[in-house]
Scaffold this motif. Structure first.
Motif, PDB file in Angstrom:
ATOM      1  N   LEU A  87       0.891  -1.010   0.037  1.00  0.00           N
ATOM      2  CA  LEU A  87       0.005   0.017   0.027  1.00  0.00           C
ATOM      3  C   LEU A  87       0.919   1.218   0.121  1.00  0.00           C
ATOM      4  N   THR A  88       1.605   1.273   0.700  1.00  0.00           N
ATOM      5  CA  THR A  88       2.656   2.593   1.124  1.00  0.00           C
ATOM      6  C   THR A  88       4.009   2.577   0.434  1.00  0.00           C
ATOM      7  N   GLN A  89       4.418   1.609  -0.057  1.00  0.00           N
ATOM      8  CA  GLN A  89       6.038   1.467  -0.636  1.00  0.00           C
ATOM      9  C   GLN A  89       5.845   0.695  -2.055  1.00  0.00           C
ATOM     10  N   GLY A  90       5.337  -0.642  -2.002  1.00  0.00           N
ATOM     11  CA  GLY A  90       5.440  -1.488  -3.160  1.00  0.00           C
ATOM     12  C   GLY A  90       6.884  -1.902  -3.234  1.00  0.00           C
ATOM     13  N   LEU A  91       7.156  -3.089  -4.315  1.00  0.00           N
ATOM     14  CA  LEU A  91       8.453  -3.705  -4.455  1.00  0.00           C
ATOM     15  C   LEU A  91       9.529  -2.670  -4.744  1.00  0.00           C
ATOM     16  N   THR A  92      10.353  -2.346  -4.014  1.00  0.00           N
ATOM     17  CA  THR A  92      11.408  -1.454  -4.203  1.00  0.00           C
ATOM     18  C   THR A  92      12.553  -2.223  -4.651  1.00  0.00           C
ATOM     19  N   LYS A  93      13.445  -1.661  -5.285  1.00  0.00           N
ATOM     20  CA  LYS A  93      14.877  -2.094  -5.759  1.00  0.00           C
ATOM     21  C   LYS A  93      15.732  -2.801  -4.404  1.00  0.00           C
ATOM     22  N   ALA A 108       9.902 -17.312   2.190  1.00  0.00           N
ATOM     23  CA  ALA A 108       8.746 -16.815   1.794  1.00  0.00           C
ATOM     24  C   ALA A 108       8.459 -15.460   1.392  1.00  0.00           C
ATOM     25  N   ILE A 109       7.662 -14.880   0.903  1.00  0.00           N
ATOM     26  CA  ILE A 109       7.086 -13.875   0.768  1.00  0.00           C
ATOM     27  C   ILE A 109       5.903 -13.617   1.729  1.00  0.00           C
ATOM     28  N   LYS A 110       5.795 -12.735   2.880  1.00  0.00           N
ATOM     29  CA  LYS A 110       4.445 -12.526   3.544  1.00  0.00           C
ATOM     30  C   LYS A 110       3.397 -11.257   3.250  1.00  0.00           C
ATOM     31  N   LEU A 111       2.346 -11.750   2.876  1.00  0.00           N
ATOM     32  CA  LEU A 111       1.508 -10.777   2.738  1.00  0.00           C
ATOM     33  C   LEU A 111       0.416 -10.636   4.012  1.00  0.00           C
ATOM     34  N   HIS A 112      -0.080  -9.609   4.098  1.00  0.00           N
ATOM     35  CA  HIS A 112      -0.908  -9.374   5.178  1.00  0.00           C
ATOM     36  C   HIS A 112      -2.011  -8.405   4.572  1.00  0.00           C
ATOM     37  N   PRO A 113      -2.999  -8.826   3.916  1.00  0.00           N
ATOM     38  CA  PRO A 113      -4.243  -8.278   3.264  1.00  0.00           C
ATOM     39  C   PRO A 113      -4.934  -7.205   4.217  1.00  0.00           C
ATOM     40  N   PHE A 114      -5.080  -7.856   5.617  1.00  0.00           N
ATOM     41  CA  PHE A 114      -5.820  -6.958   6.592  1.00  0.00           C
ATOM     42  C   PHE A 114      -4.922  -5.801   6.978  1.00  0.00           C
ATOM     43  N   ASP A 122      -4.686  -7.520  -5.970  1.00  0.00           N
ATOM     44  CA  ASP A 122      -4.658  -6.070  -6.500  1.00  0.00           C
ATOM     45  C   ASP A 122      -3.256  -5.895  -7.187  1.00  0.00           C
ATOM     46  N   PRO A 123      -3.331  -4.938  -8.336  1.00  0.00           N
ATOM     47  CA  PRO A 123      -2.239  -4.900  -9.071  1.00  0.00           C
ATOM     48  C   PRO A 123      -0.832  -4.521  -8.233  1.00  0.00           C
ATOM     49  N   LEU A 124      -1.150  -3.669  -6.974  1.00  0.00           N
ATOM     50  CA  LEU A 124      -0.132  -3.441  -6.146  1.00  0.00           C
ATOM     51  C   LEU A 124       0.939  -4.421  -5.491  1.00  0.00           C
ATOM     52  N   VAL A 125       0.086  -5.667  -5.327  1.00  0.00           N
ATOM     53  CA  VAL A 125       0.542  -6.977  -4.878  1.00  0.00           C
ATOM     54  C   VAL A 125       1.223  -7.668  -5.968  1.00  0.00           C
ATOM     55  N   LEU A 126       1.025  -7.760  -7.203  1.00  0.00           N
ATOM     56  CA  LEU A 126       1.446  -8.759  -7.982  1.00  0.00           C
ATOM     57  C   LEU A 126       2.861  -8.618  -8.306  1.00  0.00           C
ATOM     58  N   PRO A 127       3.699  -7.635  -8.253  1.00  0.00           N
ATOM     59  CA  PRO A 127       5.010  -7.461  -8.261  1.00  0.00           C
ATOM     60  C   PRO A 127       5.865  -8.538  -7.361  1.00  0.00           C
ATOM     61  N   TYR A 128       5.125  -8.424  -5.996  1.00  0.00           N
ATOM     62  CA  TYR A 128       5.718  -9.192  -5.160  1.00  0.00           C
ATOM     63  C   TYR A 128       5.654 -10.646  -5.298  1.00  0.00           C
ATOM     64  N   ILE A 129       4.474 -11.202  -5.977  1.00  0.00           N
ATOM     65  CA  ILE A 129       4.208 -12.538  -6.223  1.00  0.00           C
ATOM     66  C   ILE A 129       5.114 -12.818  -7.506  1.00  0.00           C
ATOM     67  N   ILE A 137       9.956 -19.488  -4.389  1.00  0.00           N
ATOM     68  CA  ILE A 137       9.461 -19.437  -3.011  1.00  0.00           C
ATOM     69  C   ILE A 137       8.109 -19.329  -2.639  1.00  0.00           C
ATOM     70  N   PRO A 138       7.605 -19.583  -1.710  1.00  0.00           N
ATOM     71  CA  PRO A 138       5.981 -19.547  -1.497  1.00  0.00           C
ATOM     72  C   PRO A 138       5.612 -18.195  -1.109  1.00  0.00           C
ATOM     73  N   VAL A 139       4.295 -17.885  -1.344  1.00  0.00           N
ATOM     74  CA  VAL A 139       3.791 -16.881  -0.639  1.00  0.00           C
ATOM     75  C   VAL A 139       2.954 -17.117   0.411  1.00  0.00           C
ATOM     76  N   VAL A 140       2.986 -16.579   1.648  1.00  0.00           N
ATOM     77  CA  VAL A 140       1.934 -16.813   2.412  1.00  0.00           C
ATOM     78  C   VAL A 140       1.288 -15.758   2.756  1.00  0.00           C
ATOM     79  N   SER A 141       0.036 -15.911   3.165  1.00  0.00           N
ATOM     80  CA  SER A 141      -0.835 -14.724   3.375  1.00  0.00           C
ATOM     81  C   SER A 141      -1.818 -14.971   4.403  1.00  0.00           C
ATOM     82  N   HIS A 142      -2.234 -13.881   5.226  1.00  0.00           N
ATOM     83  CA  HIS A 142      -3.341 -14.074   6.227  1.00  0.00           C
ATOM     84  C   HIS A 142      -4.627 -13.942   5.553  1.00  0.00           C
ATOM     85  N   THR A 143      -5.509 -14.834   5.799  1.00  0.00           N
ATOM     86  CA  THR A 143      -6.733 -14.760   5.292  1.00  0.00           C
ATOM     87  C   THR A 143      -7.675 -14.627   6.289  1.00  0.00           C
ATOM     88  N   GLY A 144      -8.975 -13.913   6.115  1.00  0.00           N
ATOM     89  CA  GLY A 144     -10.132 -13.863   7.441  1.00  0.00           C
ATOM     90  C   GLY A 144     -11.281 -13.497   6.903  1.00  0.00           C
TER      91      GLY A 144
END
Length: 275
Positions: A87-93, A108-114, A122-129, A137-144
Motif C-alpha cells: 500500500l505505502t511502498q511497493g516492491l522497491t529495488k 517466503a514472501i509474507k502478505l497481510h491483506p488486512f 490487487d496490481p499493487l501486490v502482483l510484483p511481489y508475487i 519461493i512460496p507466498v504466505v498470506s493472512h486470510t480472514g
C-alpha cells in the motif's frame, strides 16, 4: 520434529508485543525445532483499517533487516519471510536486493491483506508475487473474513500464478473455515496452516485431501511466550490439541506431514534445518 511456519516478531505499532526472546524461549520450552518468522513492524493500517501515522511506519526494508539479523543469530532454527508493504511502498529495488542477498535464509514472501488493506489480487501486490515466482519461493498470506483477506482472493491469485505455492494463513480467521476448506480442493498450489484453526478443521482437511495440504503454524508469540499453552487469561490453547490429542487420531505419517514434512517441502527447508 516440529516446524512452525507462522511466527512473528515486532508488531507494536498495531498493538502486539512479540520479541525475539519470546520466540526463542517458546521454541525451547515447547520443543519447536524451526520457525519461519515475519516482522509485524511492517503493518500499514491499524485494526480499524486506518492508515498508521507516518511516525509509526517502519519500512519493509528495516523490518526485514531486523528479521534477517534474528535469523542469522539463530542458524538452523529461524528462517525469514519478508512482510511487505504494497500500500505505502511497493516492491522497491532495495527490498529486492536484500531478498536476493539473503536468499539462503529467506523462506517466503509474507502478505497481510488486512494490515495492508490491499487484496492479494490487487496490481499493487502482483510484483511481489512475480518476485516469489522468480525465486521459486512460496507466498504466505493472512486470510480472514474481510473483503481484502477473503480466502477467495488468495485462491484467485493462486490460479493466476500456478507455479507459486500459496499458504492460506488461518484458513479464514473469524470464519468456520468452510470456504477455505473447499478452496483447498480447487488449486493444487494452495495450502493451509493451522494458526487459530480448530483441530476438527484440520482433521476434515486431511480426510478430504490427504495429509499434504495443510501445515502447522501458530501465530506465536501473539499471546505471549506461552501461546502454545494458554492465552493471557490462562485459557487452554488449541495448540495443545495439536501436540497431545491429534497424534492419537491420525497416522504417524499424516502427523509428521502436518508438523514438519509439508513445511520442509513447500518452503524448501532442507538447506536450513539440516534434515
Amino acid at each position: 520434529m516440529i516446524i512452525d511456519t507462522h511466527v512473528h516478531i515486532g508488531g507494536e505499532t498495531v498493538g502486539f508485543n512479540m520479541s525475539e526472546k519470546m520466540v526463542i524461549n517458546a521454541m525451547e520450552k515447547y520443543h519447536v525445532d524451526f520457525s519461519i518468522v515475519s516482522n509485524g513492524d511492517a503493518g500499514e493500517v491499524d485494526h480499524q483499517q486506518k492508515l498508521l501515522p507516518r511516525e509509526l511506519h517502519t519500512s519493509q526494508e528495516d523490518a526485514l533487516m531486523r528479521t534477517i539479523r534474528f535469523a542469522r543469530k539463530h542458524p538452523g532454527k529461524v528462517g525469514a519471510a519478508p512482510w511487505v508493504k504494497p500500500l505505502t511502498q511497493g516492491l522497491t529495488k532495495e527490498l529486492e536486493e536484500m531478498i536476493y542477498a539473503n536468499r539462503d535464509i529467506i523462506c517466503a514472501i509474507k502478505l497481510h491483506p488486512f494490515h495492508s488493506h490491499v487484496a492479494p489480487t490487487d496490481p499493487l501486490v502482483l510484483p511481489y508475487i512475480e518476485l516469489a515466482e522468480k525465486l521459486e519461493i512460496p507466498v504466505v498470506s493472512h486470510t480472514g473474513n474481510s473483503e481484502d483477506d477473503d480466502p477467495q482472493k488468495l485462491y484467485e491469485v493462486a490460479r493466476m500464478f500456478p507455479k507459486v505455492s500459496f499458504v492460506m494463513v488461518h484458513m479464514g480467521l473469524g470464519t468456520d473455515n468452510k470456504k477455505a476448506l473447499d478452496l483447498l480442493g480447487k488449486a493444487d498450489n494452495l495450502y493451509g496452516d493451522t494458526a487459530w484453526v480448530p483441530m476438527s478443521t484440520t482433521l476434515e482437511a486431511i480426510e478430504r485431501y490427504g495429509s499434504k495440504r495443510i501445515m502447522f503454524g501458530s501465530d506465536m508469540p501473539i499471546d505471549g511466550e506461552d501461546t502454545y499453552l494458554h492465552n493471557p487469561k490462562g485459557d487452554r490453547s488449541l495448540y495443545q490439541d495439536y501436540f497431545h490429542v491429534l497424534p492419537g487420531l491420525i497416522s504417524s505419517e499424516a502427523y509428521e506431514d502436518l508438523m514438519y514434512r509439508n513445511a520442509m517441502d513447500v518452503f524448501q527447508l532442507e538447506r536450513l534445518t539440516g534434515q
